[in-house]
Design a protein around this motif. Sequence first.
Motif, mmCIF file in Angstrom:
data_model
loop_
_atom_site.group_PDB
_atom_site.id
_atom_site.type_symbol
_atom_site.label_atom_id
_atom_site.label_comp_id
_atom_site.label_asym_id
_atom_site.label_seq_id
_atom_site.Cartn_x
_atom_site.Cartn_y
_atom_site.Cartn_z
ATOM 1 N N GLY A 57 -24.591 29.658 8.166
ATOM 2 C CA GLY A 57 -24.343 29.303 9.553
ATOM 3 C C GLY A 57 -25.102 30.160 10.550
ATOM 4 O O GLY A 57 -25.381 29.716 11.657
ATOM 5 N N ASN A 87 -29.082 25.229 7.816
ATOM 6 C CA ASN A 87 -27.994 25.527 8.738
ATOM 7 C C ASN A 87 -27.439 24.258 9.350
ATOM 8 O O ASN A 87 -28.136 23.550 10.074
ATOM 9 N N TYR A 89 -24.150 24.931 10.425
ATOM 10 C CA TYR A 89 -22.958 25.737 10.701
ATOM 11 C C TYR A 89 -21.929 25.579 9.582
ATOM 12 O O TYR A 89 -22.277 25.751 8.414
ATOM 13 N N CYS A 90 -20.710 25.205 9.872
ATOM 14 C CA CYS A 90 -19.682 25.173 8.827
ATOM 15 C C CYS A 90 -19.937 24.086 7.786
ATOM 16 O O CYS A 90 -19.356 24.123 6.698
ATOM 17 N N SER A 92 -22.820 23.672 6.374
ATOM 18 C CA SER A 92 -24.041 24.063 5.674
ATOM 19 C C SER A 92 -23.899 23.991 4.160
ATOM 20 O O SER A 92 -24.815 23.556 3.457
ATOM 21 N N GLU A 118 -22.568 34.104 3.952
ATOM 22 C CA GLU A 118 -22.410 34.518 5.348
ATOM 23 C C GLU A 118 -22.030 35.989 5.398
ATOM 24 O O GLU A 118 -21.133 36.439 4.667
ATOM 25 N N GLN A 124 -23.131 38.329 13.164
ATOM 26 C CA GLN A 124 -22.573 37.687 14.352
ATOM 27 C C GLN A 124 -22.481 38.616 15.554
ATOM 28 O O GLN A 124 -22.629 38.182 16.700
ATOM 29 N N TYR A 350 -18.879 30.992 7.196
ATOM 30 C CA TYR A 350 -19.308 29.647 7.583
ATOM 31 C C TYR A 350 -20.098 28.906 6.501
ATOM 32 O O TYR A 350 -19.742 27.805 6.092
ATOM 33 N N ALA A 379 -18.147 20.897 11.905
ATOM 34 C CA ALA A 379 -19.197 21.873 12.174
ATOM 35 C C ALA A 379 -19.473 21.942 13.662
ATOM 36 O O ALA A 379 -19.309 20.958 14.390
ATOM 37 N N ALA A 380 -19.927 23.097 14.117
ATOM 38 C CA ALA A 380 -20.238 23.308 15.522
ATOM 39 C C ALA A 380 -21.216 22.253 16.023
ATOM 40 O O ALA A 380 -22.068 21.771 15.290
#
Length: 391
Positions: A57, A87, A89-90, A92, A118, A124, A350, A379-380
């Motif tokens: 992510g 990628n 995000y979640c 992936s 991750e 992050q 993620y 996912a984002a």
Amino acid sequence: MKDVAVVAYCRTAIAKARRGAFNQTHGIPMAAHVLKEVVRRAGVATDEVEDVVLGCGLPEGATGHNIARNAGLYAGFGMDIPGVTINRYCGSGLTAASMVANRIATGEIKAAIAGGVESISLVQFNMNLNHFIYEPLQQQIPAVWWTMIQTADHVAKKYGISRESQDEYVLKSQQRVAEASAAGKFAEEIVPLETTMLVKDKESGDTSEQRVALAEDEGPRPDTTLEGLAGLEPVNPGGTVTAGNASQLSDGAAAVLMMDADLASQRGLPVLGLFRGMQLAAVPPEDMSIAIAPAVTKLMRHHGLGDSQIDLWELHEAFAVTTLYNQRELDTPWETTNVNGGAIALGHPYGMSGVRYLGSTLLELERRNAQRAIIGVCAAGGMATAAYLER
């Protein structure tokens, strides 16, 4: 088209971000650890692996520079085995599995690894945010840059999902995780990883390094109570998301080895199940949590499946509101939905989570002598992935 078998699965234990055992562990050794183990569990030679596809992510810093290729090299797979990092995000991890499955199904390759990694601890909180926001798009669709907590609060308010119902769900999830852990279900998946963590003394503030071997998930709170959850303050004023009903920031890695099912059968390899396919859905970014339901509906329609044919449902616990909304829309039975709890208790690295769902769900199908399962992960950006598994 060829059937695609999952012949092995493993993962690290899930560590708490910043405070946990992997707070100094670079993504390369973390991912390499599960790559080596999944090949060992599958009983294949490393030179049979034709590609390494890792979901991540946040693919920068300690999980950047095409970590899939670098982790494969560090795992000792050899110079001639390629790798690619993706990628969504979640979503992936499931996307990585879909990419591998598609190449096997079309006959391009016979075997490859799909995984996810991750290091929220190392990435992050140190991200490159230079030009992160593109103002013309932000002016058109501001929610593209909302935090995930903002989207969860929005969905809870818009669709009438109360704080009380979220906390009640969390209690159930924590209890299911505790039961699964006591039964040794997670131990079956985990390959312990020895590493060095940074420890901070609460009183003096001094830090020191400590050698540890993480073999159990750090996140679960079996002593969770409704009273304790109710006492937590919302993250955002006026919202309903708290530290108790949101998935935990975590570090970890997971991998599955996928292979042409006929070849796996001919060689007598330990087939866990079949990856039948993945579908996607997208909704307005502010509604991120609700995207699972249309993705699952699309998947089931594509495969001609009815609700009664599904033995297990795994609906991502990005937030309690995520699971509650999608379970309500899909009308899945609670007795077959998230049967071993989820990311709120275990944690949510993620890129790893989709692969964890894939492997753990296949293991649960085997325990129950059941046949079919559906996984849904939001996912984002207002997206979701959904996968169909079969034994």
